[in-house]
Design a protein around this motif. Structure first.
Motif, PDB file in Angstrom:
ATOM      1  N   LYS A   1       0.994  -1.118  -0.018  1.00 26.31           N
ATOM      2  CA  LYS A   1       0.042   0.089   0.032  1.00 26.31           C
ATOM      3  C   LYS A   1       0.774   1.315   0.083  1.00 26.31           C
TER       4      LYS A   1
ATOM      5  N   ALA B   1       2.353   1.580  -3.527  1.00 29.50           N
ATOM      6  CA  ALA B   1       1.364   1.935  -4.599  1.00 29.50           C
ATOM      7  C   ALA B   1       1.320   3.799  -4.307  1.00 29.50           C
TER       8      ALA B   1
ATOM      9  N   ALA C   1      -6.254   2.379  -6.138  1.00 34.49           N
ATOM     10  CA  ALA C   1      -5.493   1.400  -6.410  1.00 34.49           C
ATOM     11  C   ALA C   1      -4.852   0.374  -5.435  1.00 34.49           C
TER      12      ALA C   1
ATOM     13  N   GLU D   1      -7.549  -1.737  -4.275  1.00 29.82           N
ATOM     14  CA  GLU D   1      -7.955  -2.428  -5.610  1.00 29.82           C
ATOM     15  C   GLU D   1      -7.237  -3.892  -5.514  1.00 29.82           C
ATOM     16  N   LEU D   2      -5.688  -3.624  -5.179  1.00 35.13           N
ATOM     17  CA  LEU D   2      -4.905  -4.602  -5.383  1.00 35.13           C
ATOM     18  C   LEU D   2      -4.391  -5.130  -4.427  1.00 35.13           C
ATOM     19  N   SER D   3      -4.716  -4.534  -3.109  1.00 33.61           N
ATOM     20  CA  SER D   3      -3.959  -5.134  -1.732  1.00 33.61           C
ATOM     21  C   SER D   3      -4.141  -6.770  -1.541  1.00 33.61           C
TER      22      SER D   3
ATOM     23  N   LEU E   1     -10.373  -2.776 -13.796  1.00 28.92           N
ATOM     24  CA  LEU E   1      -9.451  -1.965 -12.685  1.00 28.92           C
ATOM     25  C   LEU E   1      -8.985  -0.945 -13.040  1.00 28.92           C
TER      26      LEU E   1
ATOM     27  N   SER F   1      -4.412   1.216 -10.859  1.00 25.53           N
ATOM     28  CA  SER F   1      -4.049  -0.275 -10.757  1.00 25.53           C
ATOM     29  C   SER F   1      -3.271  -0.955 -11.836  1.00 25.53           C
ATOM     30  N   ARG F   2      -3.665  -0.467 -13.127  1.00 29.63           N
ATOM     31  CA  ARG F   2      -3.116  -1.243 -14.120  1.00 29.63           C
ATOM     32  C   ARG F   2      -1.776  -0.558 -14.253  1.00 29.63           C
TER      33      ARG F   2
END
Length: 188
Positions: free
Chosen positions: A10, A13, A28, A31-33, A75, A79-80
Motif C-alpha cells: 500500500k 502504491a 489502486a 483494489e490490488l492489496s 481495474l 492499478s493497471r
C-alpha cells in the motif's frame, strides 16, 4: 510489522504517484492489496513527474492475479499502471497494452521503465505504439529523468547484447533502443 503500520504494498502504491493523484493511488492500493504479496521485497526507481519525485516499484508480486482473466480491464488506471511492475511478464504486457494510449504525465513513467526490461514482446509493443504516444508528455519525462533514461539505455543494451544480438544484429534496430532514441528526440 504490527497490524496498524502501513503494509509495504500500500505504501509503495501511494509513493508511485504524484500527490495530486493520491485518491487514485489509494484506490489502486485498496483494489490490488488482496493480490499483493507484502512479503516480497520491494525496491523502487525514482522518477521526476512534473517536478515531483515518485518511486516506481521495480517489481511487485501479485498472487492470484492472472493475465488470462478479463478482470484487468475493470481495474482503475492506476492499478493497471502498478501491474506493469508485476513479476509476471504476461501481466506486465497486458497491463501496458491497456494503459499505453492514456496520455498522462503520471502514467508515462510506468511505460518508460519497461523499455529497460528483457521481455521483447513488451518492448516491441511500446515501440509499435510510439505513433500514438503524446510526444510532449514523454519528451518532458525524458528531460526530467536523464539519469533514469541512461540506466534504461544501459539495461536495454545489455539485454540486446546477451539475448537479442542474433535477432537484431544492428544494435540500433533493437526495439528498446529504438523507442528510447525516439523519446530522446522528443526531449530535444
Amino acid at each position: 510489522m504490527d497490524a496498524l503500520s502501513p503494509k509495504p504494498f500500500k505504501e509503495a502504491a501511494r509513493r508511485a504517484f504524484p500527490f495530486d493523484m493520491a485518491s487514485l493511488a489509494n484506490e489502486a492500493a485498496l483494489e490490488l492489496s488482496s493480490f499483493a504479496d507484502d512479503t516480497y521485497r520491494q525496491r523502487s526507481e525514482p522518477s521526476d513527474v512534473k517536478g515531483q519525485m515518485v518511486a516506481i516499484p521495480r517489481r511487485l508480486h501479485f498472487i492470484g492475479l492472472s493475465a488470462d482473466t478479463d478482470g484487468l480491464s475493470n481495474l482503475n488506471l492506476a492499478s493497471r499502471c502498478l501491474i506493469t511492475r508485476a513479476t509476471d511478464g504476461r501481466l506486465r504486457q497486458k497491463a501496458v497494452r491497456s494503459i499505453i494510449e492514456h496520455q498522462s504525465a503520471w502514467g508515462a513513467p510506468f511505460v518508460l521503465m519497461l523499455l529497460g526490461e528483457y521481455v521483447i514482446e513488451i518492448v516491441e509493443d511500446i515501440r509499435d505504439a510510439l505513433p500514438v504516444l503524446d510526444q510532449s508528455v514523454y519528451g518532458n519525462l525524458v528531460r526530467e529523468n536523464r539519469q533514469t533514461v541512461q540506466r534504461l539505455r544501459a539495461r536495454a543494451t545489455s539485454y540486446w547484447d546477451a539475448y537479442y544480438r542474433q535477432q537484431y544484429p544492428q544494435k540500433r534496430d533493437y526495439p528498446g533502443l529504438q523507442a528510447l532514441h525516439e523519446m530522446e528526440t522528443w526531449a530535444a
